[in-house]
Design an enzyme around this catalytic site. Structure first.
Site, PDB file in Angstrom:
ATOM      1  N   THR A  58       0.774  -1.163   0.002  1.00 56.97           N
ATOM      2  CA  THR A  58      -0.046   0.206  -0.031  1.00 56.97           C
ATOM      3  C   THR A  58       0.811   1.266   0.039  1.00 56.97           C
ATOM      4  OG1 THR A  58      -1.681  -1.351   1.166  1.00 56.97           O
ATOM      5  CG2 THR A  58      -1.856   1.289   1.361  1.00 56.97           C
ATOM      6  N   ASN A 108      -5.220 -10.101  -7.597  1.00 58.40           N
ATOM      7  CA  ASN A 108      -5.169 -10.840  -6.142  1.00 58.40           C
ATOM      8  C   ASN A 108      -6.436 -11.522  -5.834  1.00 58.40           C
ATOM      9  OD1 ASN A 108      -6.057  -7.889  -6.522  1.00 58.40           O
ATOM     10  ND2 ASN A 108      -6.893  -8.353  -4.270  1.00 58.40           N
ATOM     11  N   GLN A 157       1.417  -9.545  -6.079  1.00 57.28           N
ATOM     12  CA  GLN A 157       0.879 -10.678  -6.171  1.00 57.28           C
ATOM     13  C   GLN A 157       1.786 -11.590  -7.364  1.00 57.28           C
ATOM     14  OE1 GLN A 157      -1.183 -12.387  -4.391  1.00 57.28           O
ATOM     15  NE2 GLN A 157      -2.231 -10.747  -3.340  1.00 57.28           N
ATOM     16  N   HIS A 190       5.026  -9.793   2.809  1.00 54.66           N
ATOM     17  CA  HIS A 190       4.099 -10.845   3.278  1.00 54.66           C
ATOM     18  C   HIS A 190       3.586 -11.574   2.367  1.00 54.66           C
ATOM     19  CE1 HIS A 190      -0.268  -8.948   3.466  1.00 54.66           C
ATOM     20  NE2 HIS A 190       0.724  -7.834   3.198  1.00 54.66           N
ATOM     21  N   THR A 221      13.152   5.658  10.348  1.00 51.88           N
ATOM     22  CA  THR A 221      14.140   4.601  10.634  1.00 51.88           C
ATOM     23  C   THR A 221      13.558   3.298   9.771  1.00 51.88           C
ATOM     24  OG1 THR A 221      14.396   5.645  12.640  1.00 51.88           O
ATOM     25  CG2 THR A 221      15.393   3.202  12.435  1.00 51.88           C
ATOM     26  N   CYS A 245      -8.554  -7.803   2.170  1.00 52.21           N
ATOM     27  CA  CYS A 245      -8.576  -6.402   2.595  1.00 52.21           C
ATOM     28  C   CYS A 245      -9.765  -5.537   1.998  1.00 52.21           C
ATOM     29  CB  CYS A 245      -7.429  -5.725   1.830  1.00 52.21           C
ATOM     30  SG  CYS A 245      -6.853  -6.360   0.276  1.00 52.21           S
TER      31      CYS A 245
HETATM   32  N1  PLP Z   1      -1.782  -4.885  -4.373  1.00 57.80           N
HETATM   33  C1  PLP Z   1      -2.164  -6.049  -4.458  1.00 57.80           C
HETATM   34  C2  PLP Z   1      -2.373  -6.815  -5.783  1.00 57.80           C
HETATM   35  C3  PLP Z   1      -2.230  -6.906  -3.339  1.00 57.80           C
HETATM   36  O1  PLP Z   1      -2.843  -8.091  -3.563  1.00 57.80           O
HETATM   37  C4  PLP Z   1      -2.222  -6.289  -1.907  1.00 57.80           C
HETATM   38  C5  PLP Z   1      -2.532  -6.921  -0.785  1.00 57.80           C
HETATM   39  O2  PLP Z   1      -3.427  -7.830  -0.840  1.00 57.80           O
HETATM   40  C6  PLP Z   1      -1.625  -4.811  -2.065  1.00 57.80           C
HETATM   41  C7  PLP Z   1      -1.436  -4.178  -3.266  1.00 57.80           C
HETATM   42  C8  PLP Z   1      -1.273  -4.099  -0.786  1.00 57.80           C
HETATM   43  O3  PLP Z   1      -0.351  -4.840  -0.145  1.00 57.80           O
HETATM   44  P1  PLP Z   1       0.123  -4.554   1.479  1.00 57.80           P
HETATM   45  O4  PLP Z   1      -0.962  -5.567   2.227  1.00 57.80           O
HETATM   46  O5  PLP Z   1       1.320  -4.882   1.542  1.00 57.80           O
HETATM   47  O6  PLP Z   1      -0.331  -3.164   1.753  1.00 57.80           O
END
Ligand code: PLP
Length: 382
Positions: free
Chosen positions: A72, A151, A179, A201, A236, A324
């Site tokens: 993000t 995703n 992804q 992650h 940091t 999300c």
């Molecule tokens: N972009 C895609 C395609 C994702 O699948 C995700 C998370 O599911 C993100 C961006 C956001 O990543 P983060 O969870 O590291 O903020």
């Protein structure tokens, strides 16, 4: 509960054992990488080693790697770099199936007077390249942000072609490769984008660390100002997260096409087992080029949220759409692909990891089919 099968790896993977071991034995290197003493130097050295691994992975220069807190933030920073660095407004061109992180950035900049164009996809999630090309031609010098692999459905966009079309019209291009990592090759020299986002992650690392690739010479305007990361990301450095991300990249770089083929064959096996027992099931994006680990399944008329809970009680962990955006809204990705809201509300996503086994897939498909049949017999619908 005997069986536990984790099939929500597009939301977050487990942490690879190599990464866990590395983190556990390096927690004592707690120094601030900016400190000019022994502990600071140790921390700096390991952060820079991670930068080298990241650059090797992406096929770019170390100077082009900026460590961030994840996908993000990297996406937000790419918007800031492309849109805050010149007086005139750039048109923002995105697809209708971007991640929520892209839509929130787009909205923010629209609120500030930028203009946007949303490129549609077809019923199998493929980008309308003609529409895209026309949009780029009509809006030269635009900012394009496109997802590499979706995703929710796993549908892969032809990013090299997208960048080529956009660059011919002088656009700046960001690729959301969150992804793609660990499943596809991500070579920024070949893709030729200006910015590219990654999140640890999603590839067996820790939460809270990611990368923004910024091509040397591309405009820079940090989302978080500060002296760290050569002025491109203040605060940091999350040294242990960054080091763990380096280990996670080493872990996935050791995976071969054989591992990817194995994942794909397990995913295909899962889909065949489900289709055999529940032939009415719809697989979203089935005709497209898809990630080897992802399956988006619609059980028409069923309440996916309820199915997810019932599966979880039996030790099978999947998602209803994207983790999300589980806010009760129908998936914008499926709606963009022409599914009805009801179909979207009847859809679950299962996503494998490189560690998933045939036994797990067999157990998960059996439990899934039994549970769907139970819900159908009770007439519990969306
Ligand atoms: N972009 C895609 C395609 C994702 O699948 C995700 C998370 O599911 C993100 C961006 C956001 O990543 P983060 O969870 O590291 O903020």
């Amino acid at each position: 509960m005997n069986t536990e099968v984790y099939l929500d790896n597009n939301a977050s993977t487990s942490v690879a054992n190599d990464v866990k071991d590395y983190v556990c034995s390096n927690l004592s290197s707690f120094g601030n990488p900016s400190s000019h003493h022994h502990y600071g130097y140790i921390s700096r050295k390991t952060v820079e080693l991670s930068r080298k691994i990241s650059a090797d992975y992406l096929c770019c220069r170390e100077s082009e790697i900026v460590f961030t807190s994840g996908g993000t933030e990297s996406i937000g920073s790419s918007f800031s770099c492309a849109l805050e660095t010149r007086e005139e407004k750039r048109t923002i061109i995105i697809s209708s199936v971007e991640h929520a992180a892209v839509f929130s950035q787009q909205q923010q900049f629209i609120d500030r007077g930028h203009h946007d164009i949303v490129v549609p996809v077809d019923g199998d999630g493929r980008l309308d390249l003609n529409f895209f090309e026309k949009a780029c031609k009509e809006h030269p010098g635009a900012f394009v942000s496109m997802i590499y692999a979706n995703n929710e459905t796993g549908v892969i966009f032809p990013v090299k072609k997208i960048v080529q079309i956009a660059k011919e019209q002088g656009a700046l291009v960001h690729i959301d490769a969150v992804q793609a990592v660990g499943k596809l090759t991500v070579n920024v020299k070949e893709i030729d984008c200006d910015y590219l986002s990654l999140s640890a992650h999603k590839f067996y690392g820790l939460k809270g660390s990611g990368i923004l690739y910024i091509k040397d010479g591309a405009p820079v305007c940090p989302l978080i100002p500060g002296h760290q990361e050569k002025g491109r990301r203040g605060g940091t450095e999350n040294a242990i997260g960054i080091q763990a991300m380096g280990e996670a990249l080493k872990f996935i770089m050791n995976k071969t096409t054989v591992d990817m083929k194995r994942m794909k064959s397990l995913r295909d096996n899962f889909e065949s087992l489900v289709l055999e027992k529940l032939p009415e099931t719809k697989i979203n994006g089935m005709e497209s080029d898809r990630l080897c680990n992802t399956s988006s399944l619609t059980f028409i008329g069923l309440d996916a949220a309820q199915l997810v809970v019932m599966l979880s009680r039996q030790g099978i962990y999947v998602s209803a759409g994207a983790a999300c955006t589980n806010d009760g809204q129908p998936s914008h990705v499926l709606v963009a692909m022409g599914r009805t809201e009801k179909e979207a509300a009847s859809t679950i996503r299962m996503s494998l990891s490189v560690m998933t086994t045939l036994e797990e897939i067999t157990a998960a498909s059996n439990i899934l089919c039994q549970t769907v049949s139970q819900l159908e017999s009770f007439g519990i619908g969306a």
